[in-house]
Scaffold this motif. Structure first.
Motif, PDB file in Angstrom:
ATOM      1  N   PHE A 187       0.836  -1.204   0.000  1.00  0.00           N
ATOM      2  CA  PHE A 187       0.000   0.000   0.000  1.00  0.00           C
ATOM      3  C   PHE A 187       0.870   1.254   0.000  1.00  0.00           C
ATOM      4  N   LEU A 188       1.879   1.269   0.846  1.00  0.00           N
ATOM      5  CA  LEU A 188       2.732   2.451   0.957  1.00  0.00           C
ATOM      6  C   LEU A 188       3.621   2.631  -0.270  1.00  0.00           C
ATOM      7  N   GLY A 189       3.946   1.520  -0.953  1.00  0.00           N
ATOM      8  CA  GLY A 189       4.872   1.607  -2.069  1.00  0.00           C
ATOM      9  C   GLY A 189       4.249   1.566  -3.444  1.00  0.00           C
ATOM     10  N   ASP A 190       2.933   1.407  -3.542  1.00  0.00           N
ATOM     11  CA  ASP A 190       2.278   1.290  -4.850  1.00  0.00           C
ATOM     12  C   ASP A 190       2.059   2.668  -5.461  1.00  0.00           C
ATOM     13  N   PRO A 191       2.703   2.991  -6.595  1.00  0.00           N
ATOM     14  CA  PRO A 191       2.549   4.327  -7.183  1.00  0.00           C
ATOM     15  C   PRO A 191       1.240   4.522  -7.939  1.00  0.00           C
TER      16      PRO A 191
END
Length: 321
Positions: A187-191
């Motif tokens: 979630f935090l890394g999905d652009p």
């Protein structure tokens, strides 16, 4: 009856002693050949061997969902056919979605007893499966046709599975806590979670655009948290074709709402809201992305893809229940 038992020695919830007990129990009821898998894809090769055999009537998969997926792909390498061996599943993995969706006990010993009872009573079921393949009009490497037994995920969901596999390669155990941690990291890394790149196309229908992720299921529940079933697409069934759950947005408020809905979902009600798209009983459709996205099938990460075609095949395989 002649049967082939495919044993995954790395199955996380069975010991060597337990596997020996199960083998003896099965061998007491049938002419059994037990083979231990030795490499990735070995179970698929064994399933294909059974499908091409003249006298193997049953293949028993002792392992997790990955082992079951390989065996099913081996049995169906040439497509569904009336004379194929039947499949029985003894759960040995950490989640065992397919076996539990069939109504089998999650304990390997109890499941073996249930399978032997079903064989004595002649109980079996023809289940529908999903088939996915690459499309020829893309520049990326084509996806070899591959069957999945309960779920495929493209986009965000595929990324979570990819992160889990990377963690396991580093020596982490496959636990529900590991999956939850990777959900947060994805979630935090999905652009692309604020603006989806996926489009779902169906013959004769308007395309569904702007999807962040798509989950394709042929059964419900699609996974488990311990003993708790998770119903993302409650209408999915082994008796129909494929159901799709797509999300067009994954902001922090919407992700929190969807997580709450998943925990509270029932066989009658799954994810819902203006950013959730649910489609039922689809036979043929394509998911295309503007950028390469991660793809998973039955919990196996298959790398980055831009386009995948899905086919729902009813009554694809006979299973012992």
């Amino acid at each position: 009856m002649r049967a082939l038992l495919v044993v995954n020695p790395a199955a996380t919830t069975t010991s060597a002693r337990t596997r020996d007990v199960l083998i003896r129990a099965l061998a007491s009821e049938m002419k059994l050949e037990a083979v231990t898998t030795q490499y990735r894809g070995h179970a698929r090769d064994l399933g294909r061997r059974a499908a091409e055999s003249d006298d193997i009537e049953l293949v028993v998969a002792l392992g997790g969902d990955g082992t079951v997926n390989e065996v099913a792909n081996g049995l169906l390498h040439a497509g569904p056919a009336p004379g194929l061996p039947r499949l029985a599943v003894v759960p040995g993995g950490s989640t065992n979605v397919f076996a539990r969706a069939l109504g089998l006990p999650n304990d390997a010993v109890e499941a073996t007893g249930a399978i032997l009872d079903a064989l004595r009573d002649g109980r079996e079921r023809a289940v529908g499966l999903g088939l996915a393949s690459g499309t020829p009009d893309t520049d990326d490497e084509a996806v070899p046709p591959r069957w999945f037994t309960f779920c495929a995920g493209f986009g965000f969901v595929g990324g979570v599975v990819g992160r889990v596999e990377q963690a396991r390669e580093r020596g982490k155990r496959s636990t529900h806590a590991l999956y939850l941690r990777q959900v947060v990291r994805q979630f935090l890394g999905d652009p692309h979670r604020a603006g989806g790149t996926l489009t779902l196309g169906r013959p004769g229908e308007d395309p569904v655009t702007g999807l962040v992720t798509a989950m394709v299921c042929n059964t419900a529940p699609w996974t488990y948290l311990g003993n708790r079933p998770v119903y993302g697409v409650p209408g999915a069934s082994f008796d129909t074709a494929l159901d799709v759950l797509g999300l067009t947005r994954l902001s922090l408020p919407s992700a929190t709402r969807y997580a709450t809905q998943l925990l509270a979902a029932t066989p009658e009600k799954g994810l819902h809201g203006k950013h959730a798209v649910t489609l039922h009983d689809l036979t043929d459709f394509t998911l295309h992305s503007k950028v390469p996205l991660p793809l998973q099938m039955d919990g196996d990460h298959l790398g980055l893809r831009t386009s995948v075609t899905f086919t729902g095949v009813r009554r694809a395989l006979r299973v012992i229940v």
